[in-house]
Design a protein around this motif. Structure first.
Motif, short mmCIF file in Angstrom:
data_model
loop_
_atom_site.label_atom_id
_atom_site.label_comp_id
_atom_site.label_asym_id
_atom_site.label_seq_id
_atom_site.Cartn_x
_atom_site.Cartn_y
_atom_site.Cartn_z
N ASP A 147 36.80 31.83 42.59
CA ASP A 147 36.52 32.37 43.93
C ASP A 147 35.93 33.78 43.88
O ASP A 147 35.73 34.41 44.92
CB ASP A 147 37.79 32.35 44.79
CG ASP A 147 38.91 33.19 44.17
OD1 ASP A 147 38.73 33.70 43.04
OD2 ASP A 147 39.97 33.33 44.82
N GLY A 148 35.68 34.28 42.67
CA GLY A 148 35.01 35.58 42.52
C GLY A 148 35.92 36.78 42.50
O GLY A 148 35.44 37.91 42.46
N ILE A 149 37.25 36.59 42.51
CA ILE A 149 38.19 37.71 42.51
C ILE A 149 38.58 38.03 41.07
O ILE A 149 38.95 37.14 40.30
CB ILE A 149 39.44 37.39 43.35
CG1 ILE A 149 39.03 37.03 44.78
CG2 ILE A 149 40.39 38.58 43.36
CD1 ILE A 149 38.30 38.12 45.51
N GLU A 150 38.51 39.31 40.73
CA GLU A 150 38.87 39.76 39.38
C GLU A 150 40.37 40.00 39.30
O GLU A 150 40.99 40.57 40.20
CB GLU A 150 38.12 41.06 39.05
CG GLU A 150 38.47 41.62 37.68
CD GLU A 150 37.93 43.03 37.49
OE1 GLU A 150 37.57 43.38 36.36
OE2 GLU A 150 37.89 43.78 38.49
N LEU A 151 40.97 39.56 38.18
CA LEU A 151 42.38 39.80 37.90
C LEU A 151 42.50 40.57 36.59
O LEU A 151 41.80 40.29 35.62
CB LEU A 151 43.15 38.48 37.79
CG LEU A 151 43.24 37.62 39.06
CD1 LEU A 151 44.00 36.34 38.77
CD2 LEU A 151 43.92 38.40 40.18
#
Length: 324
Positions: A147-151
């Protein structure tokens, strides 16, 4: 009197030489070390110790570890320890590792321990790590979900030394690199970052199932996720950059079309100017040939003057000039 003094000097010289020889004997021959070995019931001949001196081997570096090993119940020989010393190994460290492994019930032979020591690894620390596993903490590993979210994931890895793979096995840096790769792969295959936040143990299970300790000097016992932080919205940033790039491309194409239109307009104006330049020639030819009368010419001039006046009244600059 002179003979008596000469005899005294001779005896003094002889006694001095004998004393010097005794000092040199005790300095060269480790009598004290030999006595210590006898007291510890470790039989090493005095000639063997002299041979060590001649071979440039410090007897204490061999005898003391041998006494320690015999007291611990290890069956080691003088030649084994001396050969390892001459090869550049740490005899005392190897003996301590053998004693620690024997007490911990870990099977470790002298040849294996000597090979580990000569390979540049601390064999005693390896034995200690086999008994008491070590915890390695990774740095923040950046991974992006679908979903394009960096962790930002930080993991703690519990490893135990594998004595069988210490020679030729990869070190901690390789283990950390493989774990970072596993974290990136696991997070990247997740549909949403929320799935990772809800079940962080999935990362541990997937990474641990990949057998990342293969070919390394360690055995991975567990991988625990210590911390997960939400980073940037990489997907939105990429979309924004793509939109900006598309806008620049569209602007460039629009500017190209405008420039072509301006060039076309200038070209058409040139055609008009060229055509207007031919009008006086045509009228002169018509007058000479009698196809245009003088009155007709003046009526045309009056018509153009009236048109220019109307354009000036309308606030426009006349496009036609009076033909002379």
């Amino acid at each position: 009197m002179n003979s008596m003094s000469m005899g005294s000097i001779t005896w003094i010289v002889i006694l001095g030489i004998i004393g010097l020889l005794i000092v040199l004997f005790f300095a060269f021959v480790p009598v004290g070390l030999w006595v210590s070995s006898l007291a510890a019931n470790v039989r090493i001949s005095i000639f063997n110790m002299i041979g060590m001196r001649l071979r440039r081997v410090k007897p204490a570096k061999i005898v003391m570890p041998l006494i320690k090993a015999r007291k611990a119940g290890l069956d080691l020989g003088v030649n084994q320890l001396e050969a390892h010393y001459l090869a550049g190994g740490n005899v005392d460290n190897v003996v301590n590792a053998l004693i620690a492994s024997e007490r911990a019930g870990i099977e470790l032979e002298f040849e294996k321990a000597a090979a580990i020591d000569l390979a540049g690894r601390n064999v005693l620390e390896a034995v200690k790590m086999s008994v008491n596993p070590k915890v390695i903490e990774t740095a923040n590993v950046s991974a992006v979900a679908k979903d394009g979210i960096e962790l930002l994931v930080k993991a703690r890895v519990t490893v135990r030394a594998n004595l069988e793979r210490l020679v030729g096995g990869a070190g901690e840096a390789t283990v950390l690199a493989r774990i970072g790769e596993g974290i990136v792969t696991t997070v990247g295959s997740s549909l949403s970052h929320k799935e990772v936040l809800e079940n962080p143990d999935d990362i541990s299970k997937r990474v641990l199932s990949k057998g990342l300790d293969s070919g390394t000097a360690f055995e991975i016992l567990s991988i625990d996720i210590a911390d997960i932080d939400v980073g940037r919205n990489v997907g939105a940033q990429l979309q924004s950059l793509q939109a900006e790039a598309d806008k620049n491309i569209a602007q460039a194409k629009a500017e190209e079309r405008r420039a072509m239109a301006v060039a076309k307009e200038q070209e058409m104006r040139a055609y008009v100017v060229e055509a207007e330049a031919e009008v006086p020639k045509a009228m002169a030819y018509a007058l000479r040939e009698g196809k245009l009368g003088v009155m007709d010419y003046y009526e045309l001039q009056n018509l153009k003057a009236d048109t220019d006046m109307r354009e000036m009244i309308g606030g426009q600059t006349p496009e036609h000039t009076v033909i002379e």
